[in-house]
Each structure stands twice: as structure tokens, then as C-alpha cells.
Write a protein that holds these residues in place. Structure first.
Motif, PDB file in Angstrom:
ATOM      1  N   ARG A   1     120.169 127.283  95.433  1.00 29.08           N
ATOM      2  CA  ARG A   1     121.094 127.358  94.296  1.00 29.08           C
ATOM      3  C   ARG A   1     122.407 128.027  94.699  1.00 29.08           C
ATOM      4  N   CYS A   2     122.464 128.528  95.936  1.00 23.69           N
ATOM      5  CA  CYS A   2     123.675 129.206  96.409  1.00 23.69           C
ATOM      6  C   CYS A   2     124.776 128.195  96.704  1.00 23.69           C
ATOM      7  N   LYS A   3     126.004 128.670  96.636  1.00 21.11           N
ATOM      8  CA  LYS A   3     127.151 127.832  96.978  1.00 21.11           C
ATOM      9  C   LYS A   3     127.211 127.611  98.487  1.00 21.11           C
ATOM     10  N   ALA A   4     126.776 128.614  99.246  1.00 15.86           N
ATOM     11  CA  ALA A   4     126.836 128.505 100.705  1.00 15.86           C
ATOM     12  C   ALA A   4     125.801 129.411 101.359  1.00 15.86           C
ATOM     13  N   VAL A   5     125.448 129.045 102.589  1.00 17.40           N
ATOM     14  CA  VAL A   5     124.648 129.890 103.480  1.00 17.40           C
ATOM     15  C   VAL A   5     125.567 130.314 104.617  1.00 17.40           C
ATOM     16  N   VAL A   6     125.621 131.617 104.853  1.00 13.68           N
ATOM     17  CA  VAL A   6     126.403 132.168 105.964  1.00 13.68           C
ATOM     18  C   VAL A   6     125.398 132.694 106.979  1.00 13.68           C
ATOM     19  N   GLN A   7     125.304 132.030 108.122  1.00 17.94           N
ATOM     20  CA  GLN A   7     124.334 132.381 109.157  1.00 17.94           C
ATOM     21  C   GLN A   7     124.913 133.462 110.062  1.00 17.94           C
ATOM     22  N   THR A   8     124.202 134.592 110.155  1.00 13.51           N
ATOM     23  CA  THR A   8     124.615 135.671 111.062  1.00 13.51           C
ATOM     24  C   THR A   8     123.753 135.620 112.318  1.00 13.51           C
ATOM     25  N   GLY A   9     124.041 136.483 113.260  1.00 19.07           N
ATOM     26  CA  GLY A   9     123.232 136.592 114.461  1.00 19.07           C
ATOM     27  C   GLY A   9     122.208 137.712 114.368  1.00 19.07           C
ATOM     28  N   ASP A  10     122.019 138.266 113.171  1.00 20.19           N
ATOM     29  CA  ASP A  10     121.142 139.411 112.967  1.00 20.19           C
ATOM     30  C   ASP A  10     119.682 139.055 113.228  1.00 20.19           C
TER      31      ASP A  10
ATOM     32  N   SER B   1     130.247 143.672  84.731  1.00 20.60           N
ATOM     33  CA  SER B   1     130.088 143.116  83.388  1.00 20.60           C
ATOM     34  C   SER B   1     128.603 143.207  83.051  1.00 20.60           C
ATOM     35  N   ALA B   2     128.237 142.625  81.948  1.00 23.15           N
ATOM     36  CA  ALA B   2     126.813 142.584  81.621  1.00 23.15           C
ATOM     37  C   ALA B   2     126.088 141.834  82.737  1.00 23.15           C
ATOM     38  N   ASP B   3     124.890 142.293  83.080  1.00 21.00           N
ATOM     39  CA  ASP B   3     124.118 141.641  84.135  1.00 21.00           C
ATOM     40  C   ASP B   3     123.858 140.188  83.782  1.00 21.00           C
ATOM     41  N   ILE B   4     123.936 139.337  84.781  1.00 17.32           N
ATOM     42  CA  ILE B   4     123.560 137.943  84.608  1.00 17.32           C
ATOM     43  C   ILE B   4     122.043 137.898  84.754  1.00 17.32           C
ATOM     44  N   PRO B   5     121.337 137.397  83.749  1.00 20.05           N
ATOM     45  CA  PRO B   5     119.874 137.356  83.856  1.00 20.05           C
ATOM     46  C   PRO B   5     119.416 136.551  85.067  1.00 20.05           C
ATOM     47  N   LEU B   6     118.378 137.038  85.726  1.00 21.02           N
ATOM     48  CA  LEU B   6     117.859 136.384  86.924  1.00 21.02           C
ATOM     49  C   LEU B   6     117.477 134.933  86.647  1.00 21.02           C
ATOM     50  N   ASP B   7     116.920 134.649  85.480  1.00 20.49           N
ATOM     51  CA  ASP B   7     116.530 133.263  85.214  1.00 20.49           C
ATOM     52  C   ASP B   7     117.751 132.350  85.078  1.00 20.49           C
ATOM     53  N   TRP B   8     118.903 132.876  84.648  1.00 19.90           N
ATOM     54  CA  TRP B   8     120.118 132.062  84.628  1.00 19.90           C
ATOM     55  C   TRP B   8     120.541 131.722  86.048  1.00 19.90           C
ATOM     56  N   LEU B   9     120.454 132.708  86.955  1.00 25.11           N
ATOM     57  CA  LEU B   9     120.812 132.461  88.350  1.00 25.11           C
ATOM     58  C   LEU B   9     119.842 131.473  88.983  1.00 25.11           C
ATOM     59  N   LYS B  10     118.587 131.589  88.632  1.00 28.66           N
ATOM     60  CA  LYS B  10     117.554 130.750  89.241  1.00 28.66           C
ATOM     61  C   LYS B  10     117.606 129.310  88.744  1.00 28.66           C
ATOM     62  N   TYR B  11     117.811 129.124  87.443  1.00 30.71           N
ATOM     63  CA  TYR B  11     117.732 127.787  86.857  1.00 30.71           C
ATOM     64  C   TYR B  11     119.060 127.243  86.338  1.00 30.71           C
ATOM     65  N   GLY B  12     120.063 128.084  86.201  1.00 30.65           N
ATOM     66  CA  GLY B  12     121.310 127.650  85.606  1.00 30.65           C
ATOM     67  C   GLY B  12     121.247 127.774  84.092  1.00 30.65           C
ATOM     68  N   ILE B  13     122.360 127.457  83.436  1.00 35.18           N
ATOM     69  CA  ILE B  13     122.387 127.577  81.978  1.00 35.18           C
ATOM     70  C   ILE B  13     122.576 126.212  81.319  1.00 35.18           C
ATOM     71  N   THR B  14     122.194 125.159  82.036  1.00 34.47           N
ATOM     72  CA  THR B  14     122.150 123.843  81.405  1.00 34.47           C
ATOM     73  C   THR B  14     120.952 123.810  80.469  1.00 34.47           C
ATOM     74  N   ARG B  15     120.888 122.821  79.613  1.00 32.67           N
ATOM     75  CA  ARG B  15     119.729 122.702  78.724  1.00 32.67           C
ATOM     76  C   ARG B  15     118.430 122.648  79.519  1.00 32.67           C
ATOM     77  N   GLN B  16     118.432 121.850  80.596  1.00 31.98           N
ATOM     78  CA  GLN B  16     117.238 121.736  81.431  1.00 31.98           C
ATOM     79  C   GLN B  16     116.904 123.067  82.096  1.00 31.98           C
ATOM     80  N   GLY B  17     117.918 123.769  82.589  1.00 33.90           N
ATOM     81  CA  GLY B  17     117.691 125.062  83.219  1.00 33.90           C
ATOM     82  C   GLY B  17     117.094 126.080  82.261  1.00 33.90           C
ATOM     83  N   LEU B  18     117.622 126.117  81.044  1.00 30.32           N
ATOM     84  CA  LEU B  18     117.100 127.056  80.049  1.00 30.32           C
ATOM     85  C   LEU B  18     115.667 126.703  79.655  1.00 30.32           C
TER      86      LEU B  18
END
Length: 166
Positions: A115-124, A139-156
Motif C-alpha cells: 500500500r506504500c507509494k514507494a520502497v526505498v532499499q537500503t544496504g542495512d 494532526s489527529a492520528d490516521i487510523p491504522l485500518d485507513w492506512l491498511k485498507y484505504g478510505i474507499t467504500r470497499q476499503g472501509l
């Protein structure tokens, strides 16, 4: 000296991030190919910063990103708490304990990576030397389920199913 991002792909990514978008900061062992145990979704941008073993480190990249960008929190694996306290404490010092969320490593963390916009690969080469940075501002915390599924009807709907299952 003030830090700035020299890699043009990373600089463009950070400049274009909006509230709630995420970047996966990967350790050197994070597989992303089509043949990986959990292949990277092709819609996720991949930026490879690996130079040599251990360089750049997850901490070096996160330090610069937090200095030059707007990030309100991070997600890490539950395993990081016991297997990599140094990197966990680094994130706590940078973002505050209340802004670090933990989640199961498999499959939740890899599903969140997709669900991330990008992966940044390190040498760690550290164990669980990775995190997901959440763009934003205090700001107010973004609920984890919003991050996980999005806030589309299907995500909710998916988030509600998960809550009902728990």
C-alpha cells in the motif's frame, strides 16, 4: 551543514508525498522481485539506494527523510521490538513513542508494504532494520485500518470485516 537529498528519484518522491501516504524503508534483505517470497506490487515505486553492505543504513535514510520531509509516524514489525531495539529506539527518539505503531510481520507488514507509494532499499543488514514512514503533519492520528485498507467504500468494508472478526 543542512542535509538535503541528492538522489533525484528520492527527492521527487519526498516532494510529492501527501498526508497519509507511506514509504517503506527496506533493509538489504527485503526481497522485491517477482520471484520473492512476497513479490512487490508492480504499482509501488522502487528506489534502490544500496551501495555496499550496511550502507546506507536505515537510520541514515530515515534521519534525512525526517529532516527534509513531513512525517508524522512510522510502522514497524512486532519482531523489531525484541530483535532490533537500537533501530526501534532511534525511531522513538525521532518520532515519539506514541507515533510508532507495530504490526505482525507476516503477512500484515508485507501487505502494508504494497500500500506504500514507494520502497526505498537500503544496504542495512540489521535484523528488521526497516520501517514504514507515514507522511503528514501533526494532526489527529490516521487510523491504522485507513492506512491498511484505504478510505474507499470497499476499503472501509474490509476494515469493518476485520473489526468484526476480531
Amino acid at each position: 551543514m543542512k542535509k538535503r537529498i541528492l538522489n533525484k528519484d528520492l527527492a521527487t518522491l519526498v516532494a510529492g508525498l501527501r498526508h497519509g501516504e507511506m514509504i517503506f524503508i527496506a533493509d538489504a534483505g527485503s526481497g522485491t522481485s517477482a520471484k520473492a517470497l512476497h513479490p512487490l506490487d508492480p504499482s509501488v515505486q522502487y528506489i534502490d539506494l544500496e551501495a555496499v553492505t550496511g550502507c546506507p543504513s536505515m537510520q541514515a535514510i530515515v534521519d534525512v527523510l525526517i529532516e527534509v520531509g513531513d512525517f508524522e509516524g512510522a510502522m514497524v514489525t512486532e519482531e523489531m521490538l525484541t530483535l532490533n531495539q537500537a533501530d526501534y529506539q532511534f525511531l522513538v527518539a525521532k518520532l515519539g513513542q506514541e507515533n510508532i505503531q507495530t504490526m505482525p510481520y507476516i503477512p500484515d507488514y508485507y501487505e502494508m508494504r504494497d500500500r506504500c507509494k514507494a520502497v526505498v532499499q537500503t544496504g542495512d543488514y540489521g535484523v528488521h532494520a526497516q520501517c514504514i514512514l507515514i507522511a503528514g503533519y501533526p494532526s489527529a492520528d490516521i487510523p491504522l485500518d485507513w492506512l491498511k485498507y484505504g478510505i474507499t467504500r470497499q476499503g472501509l468494508k474490509e476494515a469493518q470485516k476485520e473489526k468484526n472478526h476480531d
